[in-house]
Write a protein that holds these residues in place. Structure first.
Motif, mmCIF file in Angstrom:
data_model
loop_
_atom_site.group_PDB
_atom_site.id
_atom_site.type_symbol
_atom_site.label_atom_id
_atom_site.label_comp_id
_atom_site.label_asym_id
_atom_site.label_seq_id
_atom_site.Cartn_x
_atom_site.Cartn_y
_atom_site.Cartn_z
ATOM 1 N N LYS A 35 1.258 -1.221 0.048
ATOM 2 C CA LYS A 35 0.122 -0.152 0.085
ATOM 3 C C LYS A 35 0.597 1.573 -0.211
ATOM 4 O O LYS A 35 0.625 2.031 -1.016
ATOM 5 C CB LYS A 35 -1.398 0.062 1.118
ATOM 6 C CG LYS A 35 -2.113 1.238 1.401
ATOM 7 C CD LYS A 35 -2.919 1.244 2.688
ATOM 8 C CE LYS A 35 -3.914 2.365 2.482
ATOM 9 N NZ LYS A 35 -4.959 2.365 4.026
ATOM 10 N N LYS A 36 1.982 1.260 1.031
ATOM 11 C CA LYS A 36 2.656 2.090 0.931
ATOM 12 C C LYS A 36 3.782 2.982 -0.391
ATOM 13 O O LYS A 36 3.432 3.956 -1.105
ATOM 14 C CB LYS A 36 3.670 2.190 1.692
ATOM 15 C CG LYS A 36 4.546 3.352 2.673
ATOM 16 C CD LYS A 36 5.194 3.248 4.219
ATOM 17 C CE LYS A 36 5.889 4.299 4.097
ATOM 18 N NZ LYS A 36 6.489 4.529 5.576
ATOM 19 N N GLN A 39 1.170 3.951 -2.894
ATOM 20 C CA GLN A 39 0.426 5.093 -2.814
ATOM 21 C C GLN A 39 1.694 6.209 -3.178
ATOM 22 O O GLN A 39 1.403 7.263 -3.735
ATOM 23 C CB GLN A 39 0.808 5.971 -1.201
ATOM 24 C CG GLN A 39 -0.965 5.435 -0.940
ATOM 25 C CD GLN A 39 -1.350 4.775 0.714
ATOM 26 O OE1 GLN A 39 -0.127 5.089 1.578
ATOM 27 N NE2 GLN A 39 -2.087 5.011 1.183
ATOM 28 N N GLU A 42 1.836 6.402 -7.022
ATOM 29 C CA GLU A 42 1.076 6.859 -7.141
ATOM 30 C C GLU A 42 1.353 8.902 -7.470
ATOM 31 O O GLU A 42 1.062 9.243 -8.407
ATOM 32 C CB GLU A 42 -0.231 6.816 -7.093
ATOM 33 C CG GLU A 42 -0.893 5.803 -7.332
ATOM 34 C CD GLU A 42 -2.361 5.519 -6.334
ATOM 35 O OE1 GLU A 42 -2.384 5.196 -5.669
ATOM 36 O OE2 GLU A 42 -3.167 4.000 -6.839
ATOM 37 N N LYS A 43 1.515 9.148 -6.136
ATOM 38 C CA LYS A 43 1.784 10.370 -6.104
ATOM 39 C C LYS A 43 2.796 10.846 -7.520
ATOM 40 O O LYS A 43 2.383 11.907 -7.638
ATOM 41 C CB LYS A 43 2.044 10.927 -4.759
ATOM 42 C CG LYS A 43 2.418 12.246 -4.675
ATOM 43 C CD LYS A 43 2.866 12.521 -2.816
ATOM 44 C CE LYS A 43 3.010 13.739 -2.512
ATOM 45 N NZ LYS A 43 4.056 14.144 -2.081
#
Length: 53
Positions: A35-36, A39, A42-43
């Motif tokens: 997940k990290k 994220q 994606e950013k």
């Protein structure tokens, strides 16, 4: 054949026995990311794509 926009993430696979052989994988991020990691990427990709606009 698909046209990929500059800055969009693309998965590239490299042959285990011959690094000169590679394959284009799916457009986007791989599912194996935690997940990290997802994220963060994606950013990062969104910021890079915003710069292209």
């Amino acid at each position: 054949m698909y046209e990929i926009q500059k800055g969009y993430p693309l998965t590239v696979f490299v042959h285990n026995d011959n690094e000169d052989i590679c394959f284009c994988g799916p457009i986007g991020l791989v599912d194996e990311l935690n997940k990290k990691e997802k994220q963060f990427l994606e950013k990062h990709f969104q910021e890079e794509m915003d710069k292209l606009k």
